[in-house]
Scaffold this active site. Structure first.
Site, PDB file in Angstrom:
ATOM      1  N   TYR A  51     -22.168  18.791  30.776  1.00  0.00           N
ATOM      2  CA  TYR A  51     -22.995  19.617  31.680  1.00  0.00           C
ATOM      3  C   TYR A  51     -24.442  19.669  31.176  1.00  0.00           C
ATOM      4  CZ  TYR A  51     -18.457  21.444  33.341  1.00  0.00           C
ATOM      5  OH  TYR A  51     -17.178  21.576  33.828  1.00  0.00           O
ATOM      6  N   HIS A 113     -12.206  17.027  27.989  1.00  0.00           N
ATOM      7  CA  HIS A 113     -12.651  17.194  29.375  1.00  0.00           C
ATOM      8  C   HIS A 113     -11.776  16.433  30.390  1.00  0.00           C
ATOM      9  CE1 HIS A 113     -16.584  18.159  31.737  1.00  0.00           C
ATOM     10  NE2 HIS A 113     -15.537  18.283  32.503  1.00  0.00           N
TER      11      HIS A 113
HETATM   12  P1  NDP Z   1     -16.614  26.918  42.786  1.00  0.00           P
HETATM   13  O1  NDP Z   1     -15.325  26.923  43.509  1.00  0.00           O
HETATM   14  O2  NDP Z   1     -16.849  27.905  41.682  1.00  0.00           O
HETATM   15  O3  NDP Z   1     -17.756  27.048  43.894  1.00  0.00           O
HETATM   16  C1  NDP Z   1     -19.115  27.184  43.582  1.00  0.00           C
HETATM   17  C2  NDP Z   1     -19.883  27.255  44.909  1.00  0.00           C
HETATM   18  O4  NDP Z   1     -19.466  28.420  45.636  1.00  0.00           O
HETATM   19  C3  NDP Z   1     -21.370  27.363  44.708  1.00  0.00           C
HETATM   20  O5  NDP Z   1     -21.970  26.608  45.742  1.00  0.00           O
HETATM   21  C4  NDP Z   1     -21.665  28.853  44.885  1.00  0.00           C
HETATM   22  O6  NDP Z   1     -22.954  29.052  45.439  1.00  0.00           O
HETATM   23  C5  NDP Z   1     -20.595  29.238  45.913  1.00  0.00           C
HETATM   24  N1  NDP Z   1     -20.161  30.636  45.737  1.00  0.00           N
HETATM   25  C6  NDP Z   1     -19.842  31.260  44.574  1.00  0.00           C
HETATM   26  N2  NDP Z   1     -19.460  32.525  44.799  1.00  0.00           N
HETATM   27  C7  NDP Z   1     -19.539  32.724  46.142  1.00  0.00           C
HETATM   28  C8  NDP Z   1     -19.279  33.839  46.972  1.00  0.00           C
HETATM   29  N3  NDP Z   1     -18.865  35.009  46.470  1.00  0.00           N
HETATM   30  N4  NDP Z   1     -19.453  33.695  48.324  1.00  0.00           N
HETATM   31  C9  NDP Z   1     -19.864  32.505  48.818  1.00  0.00           C
HETATM   32  N5  NDP Z   1     -20.125  31.416  48.083  1.00  0.00           N
HETATM   33  C10 NDP Z   1     -19.966  31.518  46.745  1.00  0.00           C
HETATM   34  O7  NDP Z   1     -16.797  25.415  42.285  1.00  0.00           O
HETATM   35  P2  NDP Z   1     -17.438  24.647  41.059  1.00  0.00           P
HETATM   36  O8  NDP Z   1     -17.215  23.230  41.347  1.00  0.00           O
HETATM   37  O9  NDP Z   1     -18.795  25.130  40.788  1.00  0.00           O
HETATM   38  O10 NDP Z   1     -16.472  25.002  39.837  1.00  0.00           O
HETATM   39  C11 NDP Z   1     -16.599  26.127  39.005  1.00  0.00           C
HETATM   40  C12 NDP Z   1     -16.614  25.716  37.550  1.00  0.00           C
HETATM   41  O11 NDP Z   1     -15.478  24.945  37.214  1.00  0.00           O
HETATM   42  C13 NDP Z   1     -17.803  24.824  37.152  1.00  0.00           C
HETATM   43  O12 NDP Z   1     -19.004  25.542  37.057  1.00  0.00           O
HETATM   44  C14 NDP Z   1     -17.305  24.279  35.841  1.00  0.00           C
HETATM   45  O13 NDP Z   1     -17.488  25.254  34.821  1.00  0.00           O
HETATM   46  C15 NDP Z   1     -15.810  24.080  36.119  1.00  0.00           C
HETATM   47  N6  NDP Z   1     -15.503  22.669  36.501  1.00  0.00           N
HETATM   48  C16 NDP Z   1     -14.720  21.940  35.625  1.00  0.00           C
HETATM   49  C17 NDP Z   1     -14.332  20.647  35.923  1.00  0.00           C
HETATM   50  C18 NDP Z   1     -13.475  19.898  34.950  1.00  0.00           C
HETATM   51  O14 NDP Z   1     -13.304  18.688  35.113  1.00  0.00           O
HETATM   52  N7  NDP Z   1     -12.910  20.539  33.969  1.00  0.00           N
HETATM   53  C19 NDP Z   1     -14.748  19.974  37.173  1.00  0.00           C
HETATM   54  C20 NDP Z   1     -15.527  20.834  38.039  1.00  0.00           C
HETATM   55  C21 NDP Z   1     -15.876  22.139  37.704  1.00  0.00           C
HETATM   56  P3  NDP Z   1     -24.177  29.804  44.647  1.00  0.00           P
HETATM   57  O15 NDP Z   1     -24.205  29.277  43.248  1.00  0.00           O
HETATM   58  O16 NDP Z   1     -25.365  29.396  45.449  1.00  0.00           O
HETATM   59  O17 NDP Z   1     -23.908  31.288  44.716  1.00  0.00           O
END
Ligand code: NDP
Length: 283
Positions: A51, A113
């Site tokens: 990241y 990872h």
């Molecule tokens: P999420 O399911 O957490 O979704 C994030 C998105 O949802 C962003 O666009 C955010 O927008 C929006 N959001 C968050 N809260 C709300 C809410 N209350 N209402 C409406 N929209 C909302 O997906 P991610 O892919 O970001 O995954 C989360 C975490 O998982 C990552 O940050 C990482 O730490 C981990 N990860 C790990 C992986 C792995 O291979 N191990 C792969 C992918 C992710 P905004 O920010 O604009 O509020």
């Protein structure tokens, strides 16, 4: 807001039942978002070498600890070993580099990872994580995106069962069989993309109806579903009000029927991108 409960890992340490996802937060904005997540009450931070934000995650944490007086032990910092560091020596060095970039004395959780089975060096990487834990550099060790077969292989090779497997898990991909395997092995499930990210199922009737019934938002409903199916969600948001909203999921309870209805949204091809750990590799 109701206090965040914790889970006890198979190594005896405890971990908050919800955490803050930090991808793709980096730079000044990333620092501010992580700091605001800590101010809002998150006590588990999910980072990764890939990241490129271990520096600002550590900076936000150290600033927060100084300003708030909260103890370092109250926060669980989690990072992940990149695929290019699966060789034994390389993994040991990468562990020290992660801790150093974070500006900490130790990591609370280090995960592999991705298994990258085509490279097929994940057993070596796992042995290095076991060594880092024995040296006291890392408190708890685990994996991410491991299938049942990858888990069986590292357990057989090392005799050590991971404490955590962080996998893609949201209503469109509910991972029932991996969750059952984790339960059998005593591994904690963590959910990445817990809201379903781009294709968040906020308007699906089982989610919208339960949200209306409990007077909460669709995002809170999905995160509460995660908690009730026994997984630890790691929602990401750069928006402070959404960060607070996402953490506030311990003051209501979905009925068994609501949980089952949300679980029934799952699809065989429900992955967000083609991230099948048997074929997808990340270096
Ligand atoms: P999420 O399911 O957490 O979704 C994030 C998105 O949802 C962003 O666009 C955010 O927008 C929006 N959001 C968050 N809260 C709300 C809410 N209350 N209402 C409406 N929209 C909302 O997906 P991610 O892919 O970001 O995954 C989360 C975490 O998982 C990552 O940050 C990482 O730490 C981990 N990860 C790990 C992986 C792995 O291979 N191990 C792969 C992918 C992710 P905004 O920010 O604009 O509020």
């Amino acid at each position: 807001m109701t206090e965040t409960p914790t889970h006890t890992l198979n190594d005896g340490h405890s971990i908050p039942a919800i955490g803050f996802g930090t991808y793709p937060l980096k730079g000044h904005e990333g620092r501010d978002a992580v700091h605001s997540a800590l101010d809002n009450g998150y006590r588990l931070l999910d980072s990764a070498t890939n990241y490129e934000n271990e520096g600002v995650v550590g900076r936000a944490l150290r600033d927060f600890l100084t300003e708030s007086g909260v103890s370092r032990d109250a926060i669980t910092v989690q990072s992940k070993l990149a695929g290019r560091h699966h060789g034994y020596e390389s993994a040991l060095q990468a562990g020290y580099e992660s801790v150093t970039r974070l500006g900490l004395d130790r990591l609370d959780v280090l995960l592999i990872h991705w298994p990258n089975p085509i490279e097929d060096k994940y057993r070596e990487a796992w042995r290095a994580l076991v060594e880092l834990q024995q040296r006291g550099l890392v408190r708890s060790i685990g994996v991410s995106n491991f299938t049942a077969e990858h888990l069986a292989n590292i357990i057989e090779d090392s005799g050590v069962t991971p404490a955590i497997n962080q996998i893609e898990l949201h209503p469109y991909f509910n991972q029932a069989s991996m969750r059952a395997e984790h339960q059998r092995l005593g591994i904690l499930t963590e959910s990445w993309s817990p809201l379903g990210k781009r294709s968040a199922p906020f308007d699906e009737p089982p989610v919208a109806d339960a949200a209306a019934a409990h007077g909460v938002t669709p995002a809170q409903t999905i995160l509460r579903w995660q908690v009730q199916i026994g997984s630890t969600p790691l929602p990401k948001s750069s928006t402070p009000s959404r960060q607070a909203e996402n953490l506030d999921v311990f003051g209501f309870e979905l009925t068994d029927a609501e949980v089952a209805a949300i679980s029934s949204l799952t699809k065989a091809d429900g992955r967000l991108f083609n991230g099948d750990p048997d074929t997808h590799q990340e270096m």
